[in-house]
Scaffold this motif. Structure first.
Motif, PDB file in Angstrom:
ATOM      1  N   PRO A  35     -13.120   6.062   8.132  1.00  0.00           N
ATOM      2  CA  PRO A  35     -12.125   5.404   7.281  1.00  0.00           C
ATOM      3  C   PRO A  35     -11.155   6.386   6.616  1.00  0.00           C
ATOM      4  N   ASP A  36     -11.655   7.527   6.171  1.00  0.00           N
ATOM      5  CA  ASP A  36     -10.757   8.442   5.456  1.00  0.00           C
ATOM      6  C   ASP A  36      -9.637   8.924   6.366  1.00  0.00           C
ATOM      7  N   GLN A  37     -10.035   9.266   7.563  1.00  0.00           N
ATOM      8  CA  GLN A  37      -9.042   9.732   8.538  1.00  0.00           C
ATOM      9  C   GLN A  37      -8.033   8.619   8.853  1.00  0.00           C
ATOM     10  N   PHE A  38      -8.564   7.413   9.058  1.00  0.00           N
ATOM     11  CA  PHE A  38      -7.695   6.290   9.406  1.00  0.00           C
ATOM     12  C   PHE A  38      -6.687   6.015   8.291  1.00  0.00           C
ATOM     13  N   TRP A  39      -7.225   5.889   7.057  1.00  0.00           N
ATOM     14  CA  TRP A  39      -6.340   5.471   5.967  1.00  0.00           C
ATOM     15  C   TRP A  39      -5.387   6.582   5.536  1.00  0.00           C
ATOM     16  N   ALA A  40      -5.832   7.818   5.629  1.00  0.00           N
ATOM     17  CA  ALA A  40      -4.941   8.919   5.250  1.00  0.00           C
ATOM     18  C   ALA A  40      -3.714   8.918   6.158  1.00  0.00           C
ATOM     19  N   ALA A  41      -3.941   8.713   7.450  1.00  0.00           N
ATOM     20  CA  ALA A  41      -2.807   8.710   8.384  1.00  0.00           C
ATOM     21  C   ALA A  41      -1.866   7.550   8.070  1.00  0.00           C
ATOM     22  N   ARG A  42      -2.441   6.369   7.747  1.00  0.00           N
ATOM     23  CA  ARG A  42      -1.577   5.204   7.475  1.00  0.00           C
ATOM     24  C   ARG A  42      -0.835   5.373   6.149  1.00  0.00           C
ATOM     25  N   ALA A  43      -1.501   5.954   5.168  1.00  0.00           N
ATOM     26  CA  ALA A  43      -0.841   6.134   3.866  1.00  0.00           C
ATOM     27  C   ALA A  43       0.371   7.050   4.009  1.00  0.00           C
ATOM     28  N   LYS A  44       0.258   8.041   4.883  1.00  0.00           N
ATOM     29  CA  LYS A  44       1.407   8.941   5.116  1.00  0.00           C
ATOM     30  C   LYS A  44       2.500   8.233   5.901  1.00  0.00           C
ATOM     31  N   GLN A  45       2.074   7.415   6.856  1.00  0.00           N
ATOM     32  CA  GLN A  45       3.044   6.747   7.722  1.00  0.00           C
ATOM     33  C   GLN A  45       3.833   5.661   6.975  1.00  0.00           C
ATOM     34  N   PHE A  46       3.139   4.908   6.106  1.00  0.00           N
ATOM     35  CA  PHE A  46       3.777   3.738   5.511  1.00  0.00           C
ATOM     36  C   PHE A  46       4.424   3.978   4.153  1.00  0.00           C
ATOM     37  N   LEU A  47       4.000   5.048   3.462  1.00  0.00           N
ATOM     38  CA  LEU A  47       4.517   5.240   2.103  1.00  0.00           C
ATOM     39  C   LEU A  47       5.059   6.652   1.915  1.00  0.00           C
ATOM     40  N   ASP A  48       6.009   6.792   0.998  1.00  0.00           N
ATOM     41  CA  ASP A  48       6.499   8.112   0.598  1.00  0.00           C
ATOM     42  C   ASP A  48       5.814   8.487  -0.711  1.00  0.00           C
ATOM     43  N   TRP A  49       5.354   9.700  -0.785  1.00  0.00           N
ATOM     44  CA  TRP A  49       4.592  10.177  -1.942  1.00  0.00           C
ATOM     45  C   TRP A  49       5.323  11.348  -2.599  1.00  0.00           C
ATOM     46  N   SER A  50       5.219  11.441  -3.925  1.00  0.00           N
ATOM     47  CA  SER A  50       5.772  12.643  -4.561  1.00  0.00           C
ATOM     48  C   SER A  50       4.680  13.695  -4.701  1.00  0.00           C
ATOM     49  N   LYS A  51       3.424  13.280  -4.599  1.00  0.00           N
ATOM     50  CA  LYS A  51       2.326  14.236  -4.645  1.00  0.00           C
ATOM     51  C   LYS A  51       1.173  13.660  -3.830  1.00  0.00           C
ATOM     52  N   PRO A  52       0.544  14.464  -2.982  1.00  0.00           N
ATOM     53  CA  PRO A  52      -0.528  13.915  -2.143  1.00  0.00           C
ATOM     54  C   PRO A  52      -1.807  13.635  -2.942  1.00  0.00           C
ATOM     55  N   TRP A  53      -2.697  12.866  -2.361  1.00  0.00           N
ATOM     56  CA  TRP A  53      -3.957  12.496  -3.014  1.00  0.00           C
ATOM     57  C   TRP A  53      -5.007  13.583  -2.807  1.00  0.00           C
ATOM     58  N   SER A  54      -6.048  13.521  -3.631  1.00  0.00           N
ATOM     59  CA  SER A  54      -7.127  14.508  -3.477  1.00  0.00           C
ATOM     60  C   SER A  54      -8.319  13.907  -2.731  1.00  0.00           C
ATOM     61  N   SER A  55      -8.499  12.591  -2.802  1.00  0.00           N
ATOM     62  CA  SER A  55      -9.540  11.982  -1.959  1.00  0.00           C
ATOM     63  C   SER A  55      -9.070  10.587  -1.570  1.00  0.00           C
ATOM     64  N   VAL A  56      -9.482  10.129  -0.393  1.00  0.00           N
ATOM     65  CA  VAL A  56      -8.939   8.860   0.107  1.00  0.00           C
ATOM     66  C   VAL A  56      -9.550   7.665  -0.619  1.00  0.00           C
ATOM     67  N   ASN A  57     -10.872   7.602  -0.667  1.00  0.00           N
ATOM     68  CA  ASN A  57     -11.483   6.413  -1.261  1.00  0.00           C
ATOM     69  C   ASN A  57     -12.854   6.723  -1.841  1.00  0.00           C
ATOM     70  N   GLU A  58     -13.042   6.232  -3.067  1.00  0.00           N
ATOM     71  CA  GLU A  58     -14.378   6.268  -3.658  1.00  0.00           C
ATOM     72  C   GLU A  58     -14.603   4.893  -4.248  1.00  0.00           C
ATOM     73  N   TYR A  59     -15.782   4.329  -4.060  1.00  0.00           N
ATOM     74  CA  TYR A  59     -16.013   3.038  -4.703  1.00  0.00           C
ATOM     75  C   TYR A  59     -17.484   2.798  -4.977  1.00  0.00           C
ATOM     76  N   ASN A  60     -17.680   1.947  -5.984  1.00  0.00           N
ATOM     77  CA  ASN A  60     -19.014   1.516  -6.351  1.00  0.00           C
ATOM     78  C   ASN A  60     -18.882   0.052  -6.779  1.00  0.00           C
ATOM     79  N   PHE A  61     -19.244  -0.856  -5.878  1.00  0.00           N
ATOM     80  CA  PHE A  61     -19.050  -2.281  -6.152  1.00  0.00           C
ATOM     81  C   PHE A  61     -19.836  -2.726  -7.388  1.00  0.00           C
ATOM     82  N   ALA A  62     -21.051  -2.205  -7.546  1.00  0.00           N
ATOM     83  CA  ALA A  62     -21.895  -2.664  -8.659  1.00  0.00           C
ATOM     84  C   ALA A  62     -21.219  -2.392 -10.006  1.00  0.00           C
TER      85      ALA A  62
END
Ligand code: PRX
Length: 645
Positions: A35-62
């Motif tokens: 997922p990180d590889q997939f979403w990082a590529a799409r985030a670059k392709q679809f959006l313009d950023w002024s500063k890149p991210w440090s991690s793609v996704n962290e979550y804790n549903f609970a």
């Protein structure tokens, strides 16, 4: 039983589609396995950023914690406008089609930049700061889009309240999210009728002392009340403002907007979305599911007061540099051919609407459709409620003349963007099925105990991992988000919907499994309508359920028990309907009211809604066990006196 016919991908269509079957399979696999590889590529392709991210996704549903593109910086409005200026300054960004067929406007990206810039500066001049909430109570006019984008530009959080909601509902929403600025219009226009937005706003604002500024767009020029210390004409506020306003740098997880939606209990919840994930979800789904192609004219008929209007009139299309059509009116005004007249007039390629509109148009026969060529149409979409296969086939055969695939898109206010839907160049269509999950979406079906079901089965629809445009919080009540979505079944997001999965892995949404109704694609809680009814002095108790309705999908059926000594009457029925209109809005008015001397209750006093739903649906042979009721005789009494329909 209606025979469902599959529609394989049309090779002619698929030739130029954004996604093929093979690509879908490969990308879907990658989106789950890496997922990180997939979403990082799409985030670059679809959006313009002024500063890149440090991690793609962290979550804790609970804990209800989700971060996408942590520490990344960007601005949603910049992504929708500024970055397109060089290439598309003179391209039309928004086509506005008025309620009156003789009125329309074309707004280029350059003009959009200037309009939004002026309004952004006007909001700053009113003291609106990053993070402040701004309420919008607007008709479907370009200023509604300007206002959303201006908020995004300066980092304010918009809360759009549908123009059909009552002053009472508007007040509740303004207070809940502590908005200090309201943007509205003198009146709205829909189907030749005017809607007294400013008058409603005045009633709401009488109870909102913290609203210091009300910007008013002059739409009809009607006489309206005016409060000199609070009200400002929109055109005056923007008149001397510069068109240039720097876009505020926002963190990926900075709140972008709040949108209220109904649940099974309590008052509507302020669903909160944040910046980067939401923008990525709306842009990507617009491209791959609504198969956006360069130069397309895209028309989503929703109102900006709903999530569909946010994601597919404003943010998704504009992020992709599309031309988006915004329609002020209704599909049946001046007559039932209006949509097709608009399609021909503006050469619309993609038409995205709700099943209720399709059924209403279908009931008018084929003539109004045939009056116009619809030659520009390439793709049709539906959203908001299950579509019955008959309506799907009519849409496909009559409107699209078998040339346009129909994408049935399942998603929710909370999901931010489309979750389950076909990609038109990749998937065989099955009328009535929302089809397959979008990239990165991992749905599952569970039984009532939370056990995951395998293969072809039916159960409660859950999502097993985080996705970028997911709800981040319920404004002001984070625990309520955890309780509502992440507590029913551990470690999953619970959608509130039931679904069936067939042997091909296709999903068929069967509807809500909680006390939420879906009336003409509008979501409402039975508890809200019940509360509005019991506010009336004559009402002792009320129970509201949905019942099958030919056009609306579901109708509102209210069982009302009156206070001792009060007799039912037509006048009282009307008073109750008015009470619901006043509390919530006309969209929530019961279609049927049944006077109920008693309601079926368990011995512990719980209303057995299952039985009320069956009676409302005339499904009397499947009432189930009624022996546990405190007074089983109540059921026969209700059956004998069902509401007229
Ligand atoms: O029950 C599902 C139904 O609409 C609900 C979400 O409503 P709302 O948040 O107002 O968003 C509507 C527009 C995205 C869902 O829980 N729903 C939405 N789309 C479909 C649907 N039911 C069946 N098929 C759909 N395509």
């Amino acid at each position: 039983m209606y025979k469902i016919k599959n529609h394989p991908v049309d090779p002619d269509y698929a030739k130029d589609a954004n996604i093929t079957e093979q690509q879908y399979q490969a990308w879907y696999k990658e989106s789950l396995e890496q997922p990180d590889q997939f979403w990082a590529a799409r985030a670059k392709q679809f959006l313009d950023w002024s500063k890149p991210w440090s991690s793609v996704n962290e979550y804790n549903f609970a804990k209800g914690e989700t971060t996408w593109f942590k520490d990344g910086k960007l601005n949603a409005c910049y992504n929708c406008i500024d970055r397109h200026l060089e290439k598309r300054g003179n391209q039309v960004a928004i086509i506005w089609e008025g309620d009156d067929p003789s009125e329309d406007l074309s707004i280029t990206y350059r003009q959009l930049y200037e309009q939004v810039g002026r309004l952004s500066n006007a909001l700053l001049a009113q003291g609106v700061k990053k993070g402040d909430r701004v309420c919008l109570y607007m008709p479907m006019i370009p200023e509604a889009a300007y206002a959303m984008l201006a908020c995004a530009r300066i980092g304010a959080v918009h809360s759009v309240v549908f123009g059909g909601f009552s002053p009472e509902s508007l007040k509740d929403r303004i207070l809940d999210s502590d908005c200090q600025v309201l943007i509205t219009a003198d009146e709205g226009l829909r189907g030749g009728r005017s809607i007294a937005l400013k008058e409603n706003a005045d009633k709401a604002l009488a109870h909102c002392p913290d609203v210091r500024c009300c910007l008013v767009v002059k739409r009809t020029g009607a006489e309206i009340g005016w409060n000199n210390s609070r009200d400002v004409w929109y055109h005056d506020a923007v008149a001397d403002m510069s068109p240039d306003c720097p876009a505020q740098e926002m963190d990926s997880e900075d709140p972008m907007f709040i949108l209220y939606t109904s649940g099974s209990t309590g008052k509507p919840k302020g669903v909160m979305h944040t910046t980067a994930g939401y923008m990525l979800g709306s842009a990507m789904t617009h491209r791959y599911i609504l198969d956006y192609r360069e130069g397309d004219i895209f028309w989503c008929t929703a109102d900006v007061g709903w999530i569909t209007g946010h994601s597919y009139i404003v943010y998704g299309p504009l992020a992709n540099g599309a031309t988006t059509l915004m329609f002020e009116g209704v599909p049946t005004y001046p007559d039932a051919s209006r949509c097709w007249q608009v399609v021909d007039k503006h050469k619309v390629n993609t038409f995205y609407t709700a099943p209720t509109a399709i059924r209403a148009l279908m009931s008018q026969g084929n003539e109004p459709v045939k009056k116009f060529s619809r030659a520009s149409l390439r793709l049709l979409g539906t959203v908001g409620e299950p579509i019955n296969p008959e309506a799907w086939e009519w849409y496909y055969n009559v409107v699209g003349e078998t040339r346009c695939p129909v994408v049935d898109t399942w998603w929710q206010t909370e999901t931010g963007s489309i979750m389950i839907a076909p990609m038109p160049g990749a998937h065989t269509l099955k009328p009535g099925s929302a089809t397959v999950p979008f990239f990165g979406i991992e749905p599952a079906l569970v039984d009532n105990d939370g056990n995951e079901l395998q293969g072809a089965c039916e159960g409660n629809l859950v999502i097993k991992r985080s996705w970028p445009s997911q709800i981040r919080s319920v404004y002001g009540d984070h625990q309520r988000m955890i309780d509502t979505y992440f507590s029913t079944y551990p470690d999953t997001y619970f959608t509130g919907d039931g679904a069936r999965r067939d042997e091909d892995g296709y999903y068929w949404i069967t509807g809500r499994v909680d006390d939420v109704l879906n009336v003409s694609g509008h979501r409402m809680g039975t508890a809200e309508i019940e509360s509005a009814l019991v506010l009336h002095d004559a009402v002792a108790e009320a129970a509201v359920v949905g019942y099958p309705h030919d056009i609306k999908g579901q109708g509102v059926y209210a069982y009302v028990t009156l206070m001792a000594g009060i007799q039912p009457s037509e006048a009282l029925r009307k008073e109750l309907l008015d009470a619901v209109s006043k509390e919530i809005g006309a969209i929530a008015k019961p279609d049927l009211i049944q006077w109920a001397p008693g309601l079926p209750k368990t011995r512990s006093g719980k209303i057995m809604r299952r039985i009320l739903r069956k009676i409302a649906a005339n499904e009397l042979d499947t009432l189930g066990d009624t022996s546990t009721l405190a007074d089983p005789a109540v059921v026969n009494e209700l059956i004998d006196n069902r509401a007229n329909r």
